[in-house]
Design an enzyme around this catalytic site. Sequence first.
Site, PDB file in Angstrom:
ATOM      1  N   LYS A   1       0.837  -1.218   0.000  1.00 35.07           N
ATOM      2  CA  LYS A   1       0.000   0.000   0.000  1.00 35.07           C
ATOM      3  C   LYS A   1       0.862   1.255   0.000  1.00 35.07           C
ATOM      4  CE  LYS A   1      -1.930   1.636   4.005  1.00 35.07           C
ATOM      5  NZ  LYS A   1      -1.637   3.084   4.165  1.00 35.07           N
ATOM      6  N   ASN A   2       1.848   1.286   0.890  1.00 36.00           N
ATOM      7  CA  ASN A   2       2.603   2.529   1.063  1.00 36.00           C
ATOM      8  C   ASN A   2       3.626   2.780  -0.040  1.00 36.00           C
ATOM      9  OD1 ASN A   2       1.102   3.049   3.284  1.00 36.00           O
ATOM     10  ND2 ASN A   2       2.729   2.720   4.789  1.00 36.00           N
TER      11      ASN A   2
ATOM     12  N   ARG B   1      -5.169  10.438   4.303  1.00 33.58           N
ATOM     13  CA  ARG B   1      -4.187  11.485   4.496  1.00 33.58           C
ATOM     14  C   ARG B   1      -3.089  11.462   3.419  1.00 33.58           C
ATOM     15  NH1 ARG B   1       0.352  12.742   7.070  1.00 33.58           N
ATOM     16  NH2 ARG B   1       0.282  14.572   8.411  1.00 33.58           N
TER      17      ARG B   1
ATOM     18  N   CYS C   1      -5.805  13.166  13.054  1.00 34.55           N
ATOM     19  CA  CYS C   1      -6.337  11.846  12.763  1.00 34.55           C
ATOM     20  C   CYS C   1      -6.250  11.011  14.013  1.00 34.55           C
ATOM     21  CB  CYS C   1      -5.585  11.197  11.620  1.00 34.55           C
ATOM     22  SG  CYS C   1      -3.986  10.592  12.102  1.00 34.55           S
TER      23      CYS C   1
ATOM     24  N   ARG D   1      -0.120  14.557  13.357  1.00 30.90           N
ATOM     25  CA  ARG D   1       0.428  14.390  12.006  1.00 30.90           C
ATOM     26  C   ARG D   1       0.427  15.666  11.164  1.00 30.90           C
ATOM     27  NH1 ARG D   1      -1.566   8.567   9.906  1.00 30.90           N
ATOM     28  NH2 ARG D   1       0.371   8.608   8.750  1.00 30.90           N
ATOM     29  N   PRO D   2       1.235  16.647  11.520  1.00 36.10           N
ATOM     30  CA  PRO D   2       1.316  17.855  10.694  1.00 36.10           C
ATOM     31  C   PRO D   2       1.979  17.572   9.343  1.00 36.10           C
ATOM     32  CG  PRO D   2       2.963  17.912  12.431  1.00 36.10           C
ATOM     33  CD  PRO D   2       2.160  16.662  12.645  1.00 36.10           C
ATOM     34  N   VAL D   3       1.889  18.550   8.417  1.00 35.26           N
ATOM     35  CA  VAL D   3       2.543  18.412   7.105  1.00 35.26           C
ATOM     36  C   VAL D   3       3.527  19.564   6.889  1.00 35.26           C
ATOM     37  CG1 VAL D   3       0.804  17.008   5.935  1.00 35.26           C
ATOM     38  CG2 VAL D   3       0.542  19.488   5.984  1.00 35.26           C
ATOM     39  N   ASP D   4       4.016  20.139   8.002  1.00 33.68           N
ATOM     40  CA  ASP D   4       4.909  21.298   7.883  1.00 33.68           C
ATOM     41  C   ASP D   4       6.179  20.987   7.088  1.00 33.68           C
ATOM     42  OD1 ASP D   4       5.295  19.698  10.321  1.00 33.68           O
ATOM     43  OD2 ASP D   4       7.041  20.978  10.629  1.00 33.68           O
ATOM     44  N   GLN D   5       6.679  19.756   7.176  1.00 35.08           N
ATOM     45  CA  GLN D   5       7.918  19.421   6.467  1.00 35.08           C
ATOM     46  C   GLN D   5       7.704  19.411   4.947  1.00 35.08           C
ATOM     47  OE1 GLN D   5      10.957  19.077   8.164  1.00 35.08           O
ATOM     48  NE2 GLN D   5       9.542  19.926   9.675  1.00 35.08           N
TER      49      GLN D   5
ATOM     50  N   ASP E   1       3.977   0.753  12.243  1.00 33.15           N
ATOM     51  CA  ASP E   1       2.815   0.069  11.656  1.00 33.15           C
ATOM     52  C   ASP E   1       2.714  -1.405  12.073  1.00 33.15           C
ATOM     53  OD1 ASP E   1       2.048   2.388  10.423  1.00 33.15           O
ATOM     54  OD2 ASP E   1       2.635   1.795   8.398  1.00 33.15           O
TER      55      ASP E   1
ATOM     56  N   ILE F   1       6.819   7.171  17.364  1.00 34.75           N
ATOM     57  CA  ILE F   1       6.520   7.922  16.126  1.00 34.75           C
ATOM     58  C   ILE F   1       5.220   8.714  16.248  1.00 34.75           C
ATOM     59  CG2 ILE F   1       6.184   7.751  13.616  1.00 34.75           C
ATOM     60  CD1 ILE F   1       8.918   6.747  14.324  1.00 34.75           C
TER      61      ILE F   1
ATOM     62  N   ARG G   1      -8.962  -0.612   4.166  1.00 34.41           N
ATOM     63  CA  ARG G   1      -8.102   0.402   3.579  1.00 34.41           C
ATOM     64  C   ARG G   1      -6.733  -0.179   3.259  1.00 34.41           C
ATOM     65  NH1 ARG G   1      -6.843   4.415   7.373  1.00 34.41           N
ATOM     66  NH2 ARG G   1      -5.502   4.911   5.648  1.00 34.41           N
TER      67      ARG G   1
HETATM   68  C1  UD1 Z   1       3.888   7.016   6.622  1.00 34.51           C
HETATM   69  C2  UD1 Z   1       3.082   5.781   6.346  1.00 34.51           C
HETATM   70  C3  UD1 Z   1       2.445   5.245   7.645  1.00 34.51           C
HETATM   71  C4  UD1 Z   1       3.506   5.072   8.713  1.00 34.51           C
HETATM   72  C5  UD1 Z   1       4.351   6.317   8.872  1.00 34.51           C
HETATM   73  C6  UD1 Z   1       5.540   6.110   9.791  1.00 34.51           C
HETATM   74  C7  UD1 Z   1       2.338   6.097   4.073  1.00 34.51           C
HETATM   75  C8  UD1 Z   1       1.207   6.379   3.153  1.00 34.51           C
HETATM   76  N1  UD1 Z   1       2.040   6.095   5.379  1.00 34.51           N
HETATM   77  O1  UD1 Z   1       2.987   8.005   7.115  1.00 34.51           O
HETATM   78  O2  UD1 Z   1       1.809   4.009   7.354  1.00 34.51           O
HETATM   79  O3  UD1 Z   1       2.874   4.784   9.939  1.00 34.51           O
HETATM   80  O4  UD1 Z   1       4.889   6.731   7.598  1.00 34.51           O
HETATM   81  O5  UD1 Z   1       6.335   5.058   9.347  1.00 34.51           O
HETATM   82  O6  UD1 Z   1       3.450   5.834   3.657  1.00 34.51           O
HETATM   83  N2  UD1 Z   1       5.711  14.807  10.978  1.00 34.51           N
HETATM   84  C9  UD1 Z   1       5.838  16.159  11.225  1.00 34.51           C
HETATM   85  N3  UD1 Z   1       5.754  17.030  10.159  1.00 34.51           N
HETATM   86  C10 UD1 Z   1       5.566  16.599   8.880  1.00 34.51           C
HETATM   87  C11 UD1 Z   1       5.455  15.217   8.637  1.00 34.51           C
HETATM   88  C12 UD1 Z   1       5.529  14.351   9.701  1.00 34.51           C
HETATM   89  O7  UD1 Z   1       6.015  16.586  12.363  1.00 34.51           O
HETATM   90  O8  UD1 Z   1       5.490  17.437   7.975  1.00 34.51           O
HETATM   91  C13 UD1 Z   1       5.784  13.838  12.106  1.00 34.51           C
HETATM   92  C14 UD1 Z   1       4.494  13.038  12.266  1.00 34.51           C
HETATM   93  O9  UD1 Z   1       3.559  13.728  13.055  1.00 34.51           O
HETATM   94  C15 UD1 Z   1       5.017  11.776  12.928  1.00 34.51           C
HETATM   95  C16 UD1 Z   1       6.409  11.606  12.303  1.00 34.51           C
HETATM   96  O10 UD1 Z   1       6.759  12.887  11.767  1.00 34.51           O
HETATM   97  O11 UD1 Z   1       5.159  11.980  14.319  1.00 34.51           O
HETATM   98  C17 UD1 Z   1       6.472  10.584  11.184  1.00 34.51           C
HETATM   99  O12 UD1 Z   1       5.437  10.827  10.261  1.00 34.51           O
HETATM  100  P1  UD1 Z   1       5.559  10.493   8.705  1.00 34.51           P
HETATM  101  O13 UD1 Z   1       6.776   9.661   8.459  1.00 34.51           O
HETATM  102  O14 UD1 Z   1       5.398  11.741   7.938  1.00 34.51           O
HETATM  103  O15 UD1 Z   1       4.272   9.596   8.485  1.00 34.51           O
HETATM  104  P2  UD1 Z   1       3.455   9.535   7.144  1.00 34.51           P
HETATM  105  O16 UD1 Z   1       4.375   9.798   6.012  1.00 34.51           O
HETATM  106  O17 UD1 Z   1       2.217  10.327   7.283  1.00 34.51           O
END
Ligand code: UD1
Length: 427
Positions: free
Chosen positions: A22-23, A92, A116, A121-125, A304, A326, A396
């Site tokens: 999936k990922n 997401r 969620c 789970r922010p997307v700031d990065q 996961d 995480i 899913r």
């Molecule tokens: C992906 C996987 C998910 C897995 C996760 C961690 C997919 C579709 N999903 O989710 O199954 O559980 O990796 O292995 O591949 N964070 C920030 N800012 C950001 C992005 C992330 O602070 O902009 C934090 C998140 O809140 C979290 C950590 O970084 O605490 C890791 O998140 P991330 O690796 O981004 O998870 P996803 O990519 O959403």
Amino acid sequence: MDKLLIKGGQPLKGEVHISGAKNAALPELCAALLSATPLVLHHRPQLNDVRTMETLLSQMGVKITHHNGSVTLDAGTIDWPLAPYELVKTMRASILALGPLLARCGEARVSMPGGCAIGLRPVDQHIKGLQAMGAIIDLEHGYIAARASKLKGTHFTFDVVSVTGTENLLMAATLADGVTVLDNAACEPEIVDLARCLTAMGAKIRGAGTPRIEIEGVTSLHGAEHRIMPDRIESGTFLVAAAATRGEVVLRDADATILDSVLDVLRRAGARIETAKDTITLRSNGVGKAFALVTAPYPGFPTDMQAQMMALATCVSGTSTLIETIFESRMMHVQELKRLGADIDVDGNTARVHGVSKLSGATVMATDLRASACLVIAGLMADGETTIDRIYHLDRGYEKIEEKLSGLGASIRRAKGGTATDAATLS
Ligand code: UD1
């Protein structure tokens, strides 16, 4: 809403085929946006998240056809570079469209994913990285609105390791002007698989799978064919289910080389595991032993797989310790496991699981994708019948799970219900 009914107590025995990941599938479907000629992905997993991503892409104008387990995506024209709230709230990973849309169309609007079930789970990065590549980004009306006539190569260091963040910037950088260096990049095998797919499309990438990825931008990418890697989380889930039911299973089409941390913990828990090319065999050794694990970015123990390992820990001898580093709210399965008779203490992000001799079947509710897998394993271990409510989460991310488990001798069936209305949880 559908439910799963499980009669527990049967050891799982036999062989099972592992689906495409999936990922890896989700970013690779989005990679199709980068090329005006068709991308063909083989080994497409039949999952709701994959269908959601295909719906999202087709709303943008991508033409999608399916044939014998493969999907062809033709993004010759993109009419509408938009990911609406209605789809992003159910998945997401829709954020993965942002980088490719911006690189190809010069503009994109993607709904903010919001919180969620498993954490903030922010997307700031994702946003900071694209800004470093010259994008102008506004947050308006719940949307990320991004513009860039041409993205520029840059040196970007992630503050936190992010899997989809790395994938978004990797895809965007393939069409940027000049060289992009991504530091503190995620090293997950799905990133390596995405880089293989992009390379087949003409991208120039070095270092995928290490914390530093270098991408030399090219003027255009072209269509290609790519086989999606096997799902390591599905693989791990079946291995844990076999160990937890004291069974014996052979995984076909699996890749043991990307499962080291999971296989190590299973061995410490007492399972015997043999690996060969494309197969993994697990034989349980009776009552397992307590173990400890700490989730971490790859090559550490995958978050996961934490919930599934907790199900196993409920009936081994001794006290196991599971630490989640995480996501901040990824212990929601604990309350449900307790309804089945598990003995668990939680302190912050640490769960101590005191092994009991058996679980007893009850009605439980799935709260997110991997928590659902945990409850399925617990149901297979428990005496009597377990009913799992809200299994749309499971659909899913697990292809034909009842069929695959039935093939291994489990007594499991689906009771059809109404429509899920609150499917807004993620992973
Ligand atoms: C992906 C996987 C998910 C897995 C996760 C961690 C997919 C579709 N999903 O989710 O199954 O559980 O990796 O292995 O591949 N964070 C920030 N800012 C950001 C992005 C992330 O602070 O902009 C934090 C998140 O809140 C979290 C950590 O970084 O605490 C890791 O998140 P991330 O690796 O981004 O998870 P996803 O990519 O959403």
